[in-house]
Scaffold this motif. Structure first.
Motif, PDB file in Angstrom:
ATOM      1  N   GLN A  72       0.114  13.149  -3.214  1.00  0.00           N
ATOM      2  CA  GLN A  72      -0.485  12.074  -4.002  1.00  0.00           C
ATOM      3  C   GLN A  72       0.280  10.761  -3.844  1.00  0.00           C
ATOM      4  O   GLN A  72      -0.278   9.683  -4.004  1.00  0.00           O
ATOM      5  CB  GLN A  72      -0.545  12.456  -5.486  1.00  0.00           C
ATOM      6  CG  GLN A  72      -1.660  13.428  -5.856  1.00  0.00           C
ATOM      7  CD  GLN A  72      -1.350  14.850  -5.429  1.00  0.00           C
ATOM      8  OE1 GLN A  72      -0.201  15.279  -5.478  1.00  0.00           O
ATOM      9  NE2 GLN A  72      -2.371  15.575  -4.995  1.00  0.00           N
ATOM     10  N   THR A  73       1.574  10.852  -3.558  1.00  0.00           N
ATOM     11  CA  THR A  73       2.380   9.669  -3.240  1.00  0.00           C
ATOM     12  C   THR A  73       3.044   9.898  -1.890  1.00  0.00           C
ATOM     13  O   THR A  73       3.338  11.036  -1.508  1.00  0.00           O
ATOM     14  CB  THR A  73       3.458   9.404  -4.317  1.00  0.00           C
ATOM     15  OG1 THR A  73       4.174  10.613  -4.594  1.00  0.00           O
ATOM     16  CG2 THR A  73       2.822   8.901  -5.610  1.00  0.00           C
ATOM     17  N   GLU A  74       3.285   8.805  -1.168  1.00  0.00           N
ATOM     18  CA  GLU A  74       3.796   8.928   0.196  1.00  0.00           C
ATOM     19  C   GLU A  74       5.302   9.126   0.275  1.00  0.00           C
ATOM     20  O   GLU A  74       5.811   9.744   1.212  1.00  0.00           O
ATOM     21  CB  GLU A  74       3.416   7.683   0.999  1.00  0.00           C
ATOM     22  CG  GLU A  74       1.921   7.512   1.223  1.00  0.00           C
ATOM     23  CD  GLU A  74       1.604   6.235   1.965  1.00  0.00           C
ATOM     24  OE1 GLU A  74       1.761   6.219   3.207  1.00  0.00           O
ATOM     25  OE2 GLU A  74       1.222   5.246   1.308  1.00  0.00           O
ATOM     26  N   THR A 101       2.953   3.995  -1.202  1.00  0.00           N
ATOM     27  CA  THR A 101       3.276   4.415  -2.571  1.00  0.00           C
ATOM     28  C   THR A 101       4.634   5.112  -2.624  1.00  0.00           C
ATOM     29  O   THR A 101       4.905   6.034  -1.859  1.00  0.00           O
ATOM     30  CB  THR A 101       2.199   5.370  -3.114  1.00  0.00           C
ATOM     31  OG1 THR A 101       1.999   6.450  -2.189  1.00  0.00           O
ATOM     32  CG2 THR A 101       0.886   4.630  -3.318  1.00  0.00           C
ATOM     33  N   VAL A 138       6.153  -2.651  -1.516  1.00  0.00           N
ATOM     34  CA  VAL A 138       5.642  -1.291  -1.687  1.00  0.00           C
ATOM     35  C   VAL A 138       4.958  -1.171  -3.042  1.00  0.00           C
ATOM     36  O   VAL A 138       5.165  -1.991  -3.938  1.00  0.00           O
ATOM     37  CB  VAL A 138       6.773  -0.240  -1.578  1.00  0.00           C
ATOM     38  CG1 VAL A 138       7.432  -0.295  -0.217  1.00  0.00           C
ATOM     39  CG2 VAL A 138       7.789  -0.412  -2.697  1.00  0.00           C
ATOM     40  N   ASN A 139       4.164  -0.138  -3.187  1.00  0.00           N
ATOM     41  CA  ASN A 139       3.506   0.163  -4.452  1.00  0.00           C
ATOM     42  C   ASN A 139       4.368   1.164  -5.195  1.00  0.00           C
ATOM     43  O   ASN A 139       4.325   2.359  -4.935  1.00  0.00           O
ATOM     44  CB  ASN A 139       2.109   0.733  -4.191  1.00  0.00           C
ATOM     45  CG  ASN A 139       1.370   1.077  -5.485  1.00  0.00           C
ATOM     46  OD1 ASN A 139       1.829   0.755  -6.574  1.00  0.00           O
ATOM     47  ND2 ASN A 139       0.227   1.735  -5.345  1.00  0.00           N
ATOM     48  N   SER A 140       5.207   0.670  -6.108  1.00  0.00           N
ATOM     49  CA  SER A 140       6.120   1.525  -6.859  1.00  0.00           C
ATOM     50  C   SER A 140       5.341   2.229  -7.971  1.00  0.00           C
ATOM     51  O   SER A 140       4.774   1.573  -8.851  1.00  0.00           O
ATOM     52  CB  SER A 140       7.250   0.675  -7.455  1.00  0.00           C
ATOM     53  OG  SER A 140       8.184   1.474  -8.131  1.00  0.00           O
ATOM     54  N   VAL A 141       5.290   3.550  -7.920  1.00  0.00           N
ATOM     55  CA  VAL A 141       4.480   4.334  -8.858  1.00  0.00           C
ATOM     56  C   VAL A 141       5.388   5.023  -9.881  1.00  0.00           C
ATOM     57  O   VAL A 141       6.180   5.897  -9.518  1.00  0.00           O
ATOM     58  CB  VAL A 141       3.645   5.392  -8.110  1.00  0.00           C
ATOM     59  CG1 VAL A 141       2.756   6.149  -9.090  1.00  0.00           C
ATOM     60  CG2 VAL A 141       2.815   4.739  -7.008  1.00  0.00           C
ATOM     61  N   LYS A 148       0.797  -1.228   0.000  1.00  0.00           N
ATOM     62  CA  LYS A 148       0.000   0.000   0.000  1.00  0.00           C
ATOM     63  C   LYS A 148       0.829   1.279   0.000  1.00  0.00           C
ATOM     64  O   LYS A 148       0.388   2.319  -0.471  1.00  0.00           O
ATOM     65  CB  LYS A 148      -0.948   0.007   1.199  1.00  0.00           C
ATOM     66  CG  LYS A 148      -2.014  -1.092   1.137  1.00  0.00           C
ATOM     67  CD  LYS A 148      -2.949  -1.011   2.331  1.00  0.00           C
ATOM     68  CE  LYS A 148      -4.009  -2.110   2.259  1.00  0.00           C
ATOM     69  NZ  LYS A 148      -4.937  -2.056   3.421  1.00  0.00           N
ATOM     70  N   THR A 190       4.650  14.008  -4.889  1.00  0.00           N
ATOM     71  CA  THR A 190       5.015  13.690  -3.504  1.00  0.00           C
ATOM     72  C   THR A 190       4.858  14.920  -2.622  1.00  0.00           C
ATOM     73  O   THR A 190       4.367  14.829  -1.486  1.00  0.00           O
ATOM     74  CB  THR A 190       6.451  13.152  -3.417  1.00  0.00           C
ATOM     75  OG1 THR A 190       6.592  12.044  -4.320  1.00  0.00           O
ATOM     76  CG2 THR A 190       6.778  12.673  -2.022  1.00  0.00           C
ATOM     77  N   ALA A 238       7.081   6.984  -5.329  1.00  0.00           N
ATOM     78  CA  ALA A 238       7.224   7.567  -6.665  1.00  0.00           C
ATOM     79  C   ALA A 238       8.647   7.390  -7.178  1.00  0.00           C
ATOM     80  O   ALA A 238       9.617   7.505  -6.417  1.00  0.00           O
ATOM     81  CB  ALA A 238       6.862   9.048  -6.620  1.00  0.00           C
TER      82      ALA A 238
END
Length: 324
Positions: free
Chosen positions: A199-201, A155, A180-183, A153, A195, A157
């Motif tokens: 929008q991304t953590e 995120t 991790v959720n690699s965006v 979950k 970031t 970037a």
């Protein structure tokens, strides 16, 4: 008559052998082209033009920076690989172009190990893991704990799976055993913006790209990915302090088309080293990107490239990364 012909032939051969030596002593006697895989206005472009200006003053010849962006460095690298090896075309290369692309792309239009001869290192570009300044995460350990508590979950970037920042994201996650959720983003600027905007953590990027936002208090660096802390960011720990041996940074260097005359390569190397070892130049470079310790020797550059290939080949195998 035969003896005279032999004498004339020997004299012609001597002139033929001396001519390259004489031209090498006068090198460069015309403009030198420096091909770049990044667009005008980018960090590498700024570095190339800054160095080019200093070398131009030394040589009394202009340095023409030719931007050939696109194709994950392949367009510029291919153009440089196919250039005439006459000592007047060089390639301003990155780690991706000369090493990691080999392990990520199946059909490269160039072979970095066969098509180029090393000239010299410019410097290493540190990367960092950072978060929005309002984030509750204040250390690498807290980042890891949060990721483990929320598998898949968190995120992060980056510039995509086939880029250096994407690879570092994957390597870090693997080493600390987190999911991790690699965006992926189309550019580091877009990743930074999202970031900062929440929008991304988290974000993995090169340090120069976030320095302004860190200074403005909008991003908080948790760790740098180099083997030790970096100048100016002394309060930011290195990942290696938690994971001994973790040492990943981008880098920039100069190579030439294979077959380029050795005297031109050696002269470029020697003058590049002198430029980089100037304290004022080193400080100016640090402000926009690489940390330099000089160009090193041609042999040192060759050894470094060979070691990088061995390392990334092993990493690709360990992480089951297949070129696509």
């Amino acid at each position: 008559m035969n003896r005279r012909q032999l004498q004339l032939g020997a004299a012609a051969a001597a002139v033929w052998l001396i001519a390259p030596m004489a031209s090498a002593q006068n090198w460069p006697d015309k403009p030198v082209k420096l091909i770049l895989s990044q667009p005008a206005g980018s960090g590498p472009d700024a570095v190339a033009r800054l160095i080019g200006d200093q070398l131009s003053r030394k040589w009394g010849q202009p340095i023409i920076v030719e931007n050939r962006p696109g194709g994950q460095n392949a367009i510029g690298a291919q153009a440089a690989a196919k250039a005439a090896p006459d000592g007047y075309t060089f390639y301003f290369a990155t780690a991706a172009a000369l090493v990691t692309n080999v392990y990520l792309f199946k059909n490269l239009p160039y072979d970095p190990q066969k098509n180029f001869t090393p000239v010299g290192m410019i410097g290493k570009v540190p990367f960092a893991l950072s978060v929005n300044a309002s984030s509750k995460l204040r250390s690498l350990q807290e980042f890891v704990n949060h990721a483990k508590a929320n598998p898949g979950k968190l995120t992060v970037a980056n510039e995509g799976p086939k880029t250096f920042s994407g690879m570092v994201t994957r390597l870090l996650a693997a080493d600390v055993a987190i999911d991790v959720n690699s965006v992926p983003f189309s550019s580091v600027a877009a990743a930074v913006t999202d970031t900062v905007g929440g929008q991304t953590e988290a974000l993995v990027s090169d340090v120069p790209s976030i320095a302004q936002m860190v200074a403005a208090g909008k991003l908080r660096p948790l760790a740098v990915t180099t083997g030790k802390r970096i100048a100016g960011w002394d309060n930011v720990p290195a990942v290696s302090e938690t994971l001994p041996g973790f040492d990943y940074s981008g880098w920039m260097g100069i190579v030439a088309p294979a077959g380029t005359p050795a005297p031109a390569v050696q002269r470029f190397n020697r003058d590049l080293d002198a430029v980089l070892k100037d304290k004022g130049m080193a400080d100016r470079l640090l402000a926009i990107g690489p940390v330099t310790e000089g160009a090193g020797t041609v042999d040192q550059m060759a050894a470094y490239l060979a070691a990088e290939h061995r390392r990334w080949a092993k990493l690709a195998n360990d992480l089951s990364i297949l070129p696509e």
